[in-house]
Scaffold this motif. Structure first.
Motif, PDB file in Angstrom:
ATOM      1  N   GLY A   1       0.799  -1.212   0.000  1.00 23.91           N
ATOM      2  CA  GLY A   1       0.000   0.000   0.000  1.00 23.91           C
ATOM      3  C   GLY A   1       0.831   1.261   0.000  1.00 23.91           C
ATOM      4  N   ALA A   2       0.196   2.326  -0.425  1.00 25.49           N
ATOM      5  CA  ALA A   2       0.890   3.610  -0.536  1.00 25.49           C
ATOM      6  C   ALA A   2       0.464   4.594   0.545  1.00 25.49           C
ATOM      7  CB  ALA A   2       0.617   4.218  -1.908  1.00 25.49           C
ATOM      8  N   THR A   3      -0.695   4.397   1.149  1.00 31.11           N
ATOM      9  CA  THR A   3      -1.189   5.402   2.091  1.00 31.11           C
ATOM     10  C   THR A   3      -1.000   5.022   3.553  1.00 31.11           C
ATOM     11  OG1 THR A   3      -3.415   4.482   1.946  1.00 31.11           O
ATOM     12  CG2 THR A   3      -2.878   6.314   0.473  1.00 31.11           C
ATOM     13  N   SER A   4      -1.010   3.756   3.875  1.00 32.91           N
ATOM     14  CA  SER A   4      -0.830   3.304   5.262  1.00 32.91           C
ATOM     15  C   SER A   4       0.229   2.220   5.301  1.00 32.91           C
ATOM     16  CB  SER A   4      -2.133   2.722   5.818  1.00 32.91           C
ATOM     17  OG  SER A   4      -3.124   3.701   5.869  1.00 32.91           O
TER      18      SER A   4
ATOM     19  N   ALA B   1       3.593 -10.130 -12.953  1.00 25.95           N
ATOM     20  CA  ALA B   1       3.478 -11.071 -11.843  1.00 25.95           C
ATOM     21  C   ALA B   1       2.610 -12.264 -12.228  1.00 25.95           C
ATOM     22  CB  ALA B   1       2.887 -10.378 -10.628  1.00 25.95           C
ATOM     23  N   ASP B   2       2.962 -13.414 -11.686  1.00 27.76           N
ATOM     24  CA  ASP B   2       2.129 -14.611 -11.829  1.00 27.76           C
ATOM     25  C   ASP B   2       1.139 -14.714 -10.681  1.00 27.76           C
ATOM     26  OD1 ASP B   2       3.446 -16.042 -14.189  1.00 27.76           O
ATOM     27  OD2 ASP B   2       5.154 -15.588 -12.886  1.00 27.76           O
ATOM     28  N   LEU B   3       1.525 -14.156  -9.542  1.00 29.01           N
ATOM     29  CA  LEU B   3       0.680 -14.121  -8.357  1.00 29.01           C
ATOM     30  C   LEU B   3       0.864 -12.760  -7.709  1.00 29.01           C
ATOM     31  CD1 LEU B   3      -1.064 -15.520  -6.088  1.00 29.01           C
ATOM     32  CD2 LEU B   3       1.109 -16.175  -5.048  1.00 29.01           C
ATOM     33  N   VAL B   4      -0.241 -12.145  -7.301  1.00 31.30           N
ATOM     34  CA  VAL B   4      -0.191 -10.883  -6.586  1.00 31.30           C
ATOM     35  C   VAL B   4      -0.689 -11.134  -5.172  1.00 31.30           C
ATOM     36  CG1 VAL B   4      -1.064  -8.514  -6.447  1.00 31.30           C
ATOM     37  CG2 VAL B   4      -0.570  -9.531  -8.684  1.00 31.30           C
ATOM     38  N   ILE B   5       0.125 -10.701  -4.210  1.00 35.40           N
ATOM     39  CA  ILE B   5      -0.289 -10.695  -2.808  1.00 35.40           C
ATOM     40  C   ILE B   5      -0.439  -9.228  -2.464  1.00 35.40           C
ATOM     41  CG2 ILE B   5       0.334 -11.225  -0.429  1.00 35.40           C
ATOM     42  CD1 ILE B   5       2.074 -13.508  -1.569  1.00 35.40           C
ATOM     43  N   SER B   6      -1.648  -8.838  -2.116  1.00 33.63           N
ATOM     44  CA  SER B   6      -1.927  -7.419  -1.964  1.00 33.63           C
ATOM     45  C   SER B   6      -2.565  -7.104  -0.628  1.00 33.63           C
ATOM     46  CB  SER B   6      -2.884  -6.975  -3.085  1.00 33.63           C
ATOM     47  OG  SER B   6      -3.199  -5.617  -2.956  1.00 33.63           O
ATOM     48  N   HIS B   7      -2.243  -5.919  -0.123  1.00 36.69           N
ATOM     49  CA  HIS B   7      -3.055  -5.353   0.944  1.00 36.69           C
ATOM     50  C   HIS B   7      -4.446  -5.206   0.332  1.00 36.69           C
ATOM     51  CE1 HIS B   7      -2.324  -1.868  -1.516  1.00 36.69           C
ATOM     52  NE2 HIS B   7      -3.194  -1.183  -0.813  1.00 36.69           N
ATOM     53  N   ALA B   8      -5.428  -4.979   1.130  1.00 35.92           N
ATOM     54  CA  ALA B   8      -6.800  -4.988   0.612  1.00 35.92           C
ATOM     55  C   ALA B   8      -7.264  -3.616   0.143  1.00 35.92           C
ATOM     56  CB  ALA B   8      -7.753  -5.553   1.662  1.00 35.92           C
ATOM     57  N   GLY B   9      -6.371  -2.835  -0.434  1.00 35.60           N
ATOM     58  CA  GLY B   9      -6.759  -1.564  -1.013  1.00 35.60           C
ATOM     59  C   GLY B   9      -7.539  -1.795  -2.295  1.00 35.60           C
ATOM     60  N   SER B  10      -8.624  -1.075  -2.466  1.00 33.20           N
ATOM     61  CA  SER B  10      -9.507  -1.324  -3.612  1.00 33.20           C
ATOM     62  C   SER B  10      -8.795  -1.114  -4.948  1.00 33.20           C
ATOM     63  CB  SER B  10     -10.762  -0.458  -3.526  1.00 33.20           C
ATOM     64  OG  SER B  10     -10.420   0.913  -3.469  1.00 33.20           O
TER      65      SER B  10
ATOM     66  N   VAL C   1      -4.635  -9.588   1.745  1.00 35.80           N
ATOM     67  CA  VAL C   1      -4.439  -9.573   3.194  1.00 35.80           C
ATOM     68  C   VAL C   1      -4.893  -8.215   3.713  1.00 35.80           C
ATOM     69  CG1 VAL C   1      -2.762  -9.817   5.062  1.00 35.80           C
ATOM     70  CG2 VAL C   1      -2.434 -11.098   2.927  1.00 35.80           C
ATOM     71  N   ALA C   2      -5.932  -8.229   4.521  1.00 37.57           N
ATOM     72  CA  ALA C   2      -6.448  -6.981   5.089  1.00 37.57           C
ATOM     73  C   ALA C   2      -5.532  -6.501   6.208  1.00 37.57           C
ATOM     74  CB  ALA C   2      -7.861  -7.191   5.615  1.00 37.57           C
ATOM     75  N   ASN C   3      -5.367  -5.205   6.273  1.00 38.86           N
ATOM     76  CA  ASN C   3      -4.583  -4.581   7.339  1.00 38.86           C
ATOM     77  C   ASN C   3      -5.524  -4.315   8.506  1.00 38.86           C
ATOM     78  OD1 ASN C   3      -2.978  -3.037   8.992  1.00 38.86           O
ATOM     79  ND2 ASN C   3      -2.208  -1.729   7.353  1.00 38.86           N
ATOM     80  N   SER C   4      -5.520  -5.196   9.480  1.00 38.93           N
ATOM     81  CA  SER C   4      -6.463  -5.083  10.602  1.00 38.93           C
ATOM     82  C   SER C   4      -6.165  -3.893  11.509  1.00 38.93           C
ATOM     83  CB  SER C   4      -6.477  -6.377  11.419  1.00 38.93           C
ATOM     84  OG  SER C   4      -5.178  -6.624  11.940  1.00 38.93           O
ATOM     85  N   ALA C   5      -5.017  -3.265  11.319  1.00 39.51           N
ATOM     86  CA  ALA C   5      -4.672  -2.094  12.133  1.00 39.51           C
ATOM     87  C   ALA C   5      -5.424  -0.844  11.678  1.00 39.51           C
ATOM     88  CB  ALA C   5      -3.168  -1.837  12.072  1.00 39.51           C
TER      89      ALA C   5
ATOM     90  N   GLN D   1     -11.119  -3.027   5.050  1.00 38.34           N
ATOM     91  CA  GLN D   1     -10.423  -3.886   4.088  1.00 38.34           C
ATOM     92  C   GLN D   1     -10.853  -5.338   4.242  1.00 38.34           C
ATOM     93  OE1 GLN D   1      -6.174  -3.424   4.280  1.00 38.34           O
ATOM     94  NE2 GLN D   1      -6.230  -1.530   3.098  1.00 38.34           N
ATOM     95  N   LYS D   2     -11.055  -5.790   5.471  1.00 38.46           N
ATOM     96  CA  LYS D   2     -11.465  -7.175   5.701  1.00 38.46           C
ATOM     97  C   LYS D   2     -12.823  -7.447   5.060  1.00 38.46           C
ATOM     98  CE  LYS D   2     -11.693 -10.891   8.980  1.00 38.46           C
ATOM     99  NZ  LYS D   2     -11.467 -11.848   7.929  1.00 38.46           N
ATOM    100  N   GLU D   3     -13.744  -6.501   5.189  1.00 38.58           N
ATOM    101  CA  GLU D   3     -15.065  -6.676   4.588  1.00 38.58           C
ATOM    102  C   GLU D   3     -14.964  -6.828   3.069  1.00 38.58           C
ATOM    103  OE1 GLU D   3     -17.887  -3.689   5.871  1.00 38.58           O
ATOM    104  OE2 GLU D   3     -16.887  -3.602   7.812  1.00 38.58           O
ATOM    105  N   LEU D   4     -14.130  -6.009   2.451  1.00 35.06           N
ATOM    106  CA  LEU D   4     -13.949  -6.070   1.003  1.00 35.06           C
ATOM    107  C   LEU D   4     -13.308  -7.400   0.596  1.00 35.06           C
ATOM    108  CD1 LEU D   4     -14.203  -4.651  -1.717  1.00 35.06           C
ATOM    109  CD2 LEU D   4     -12.007  -3.530  -1.256  1.00 35.06           C
ATOM    110  N   ALA D   5     -12.276  -7.825   1.314  1.00 35.48           N
ATOM    111  CA  ALA D   5     -11.607  -9.094   1.009  1.00 35.48           C
ATOM    112  C   ALA D   5     -12.569 -10.269   1.177  1.00 35.48           C
ATOM    113  CB  ALA D   5     -10.385  -9.263   1.904  1.00 35.48           C
ATOM    114  N   GLU D   6     -13.347 -10.260   2.227  1.00 36.89           N
ATOM    115  CA  GLU D   6     -14.303 -11.347   2.455  1.00 36.89           C
ATOM    116  C   GLU D   6     -15.350 -11.410   1.346  1.00 36.89           C
ATOM    117  OE1 GLU D   6     -15.863 -10.588   6.371  1.00 36.89           O
ATOM    118  OE2 GLU D   6     -14.241 -11.721   7.342  1.00 36.89           O
ATOM    119  N   GLU D   7     -15.873 -10.256   0.953  1.00 36.80           N
ATOM    120  CA  GLU D   7     -16.914 -10.210  -0.080  1.00 36.80           C
ATOM    121  C   GLU D   7     -16.378 -10.740  -1.418  1.00 36.80           C
ATOM    122  OE1 GLU D   7     -20.603  -9.684  -1.722  1.00 36.80           O
ATOM    123  OE2 GLU D   7     -20.126  -9.350   0.379  1.00 36.80           O
TER     124      GLU D   7
END
Length: 178
Positions: A14-17, A86-95, A111-115, A121-127
């Motif tokens: 991520g770029a903002t947090s 990339a063949d696989l992207v592992i991303s923070h949950a930024g939209s 991976v949502a940043n629970s902090a 972010q968790k809600e978006l990842a889950e959906e």
């Protein structure tokens, strides 16, 4: 001499947090051993404003890297180019990061940043995970999420999916005005 195909993982924090726990998970010995066993040869990490932490962790991780080439960068104006390679992207949950990976039909672990406040972010990842567009991962077991992503049947995000994505995002953040 034959060229051995390379497999690349891109990790975005991520770029903002700052997301130091994702950075730590992506440079941990269990994660590196897993991705090496899955045939990945390149690990590219967007570490944001955590350069000092990245340098320290990557130095400590070198013995565990084996044949994996580890590179990193703070920020780029062209993250989409990184995603396309990339063949696989592992991303923070930024939209924005999620949408870029989905548009290029990349295997995606989020991976949502629970902090972050209210854990949106968790809600978006889950959906999006619930409908099959991505695998939801956690810093505690990132290596397991990558293993799952290798055999997961990802649902392809529709080319005209921005409307659907926006409606999901609007609903998750409480902007559904119906």
């Amino acid at each position: 001499m034959t060229n051995i195909p390379t497999k690349t993982i891109l990790v975005t924090t991520g770029a903002t947090s700052p997301f130091p726990s994702l950075l730590s998970a992506a440079l941990s010995a269990p994660f590196l051993a897993t991705v090496q066993s899955l045939g990945y040869s390149n690990l590219r990490v967007q570490y944001g404003d955590c350069e000092k932490l990245f340098r320290a962790l990557s130095t400590a991780a070198l013995p565990s890297c084996g044949s994996i080439e580890l590179t990193g960068f703070g920020f780029t104006d062209d993250l989409r180019t990184e995603v396309t390679h990339a063949d696989l992207v592992i991303s923070h949950a930024g939209s924005g990061s999620i949408l870029d990976a989905l548009r290029f039909q990349k295997r995606l672990v989020v991976v949502a940043n629970s902090a972050l406040m209210d854990n949106h972010q968790k809600e978006l990842a889950e959906e999006l995970g619930g409908v099959g567009y991505l695998v939801e991962g956690f810093v505690e077991n990132l290596h397991e999420a990558v293993t799952k992503a290798e055999s997961f049947e990802f649902k392809h995000f529709p080319a005209s999916g921005s409307e659907k994505f926006c409606s999901i995002l609007d609903e998750e953040v409480g902007l559904n005005l119906d």
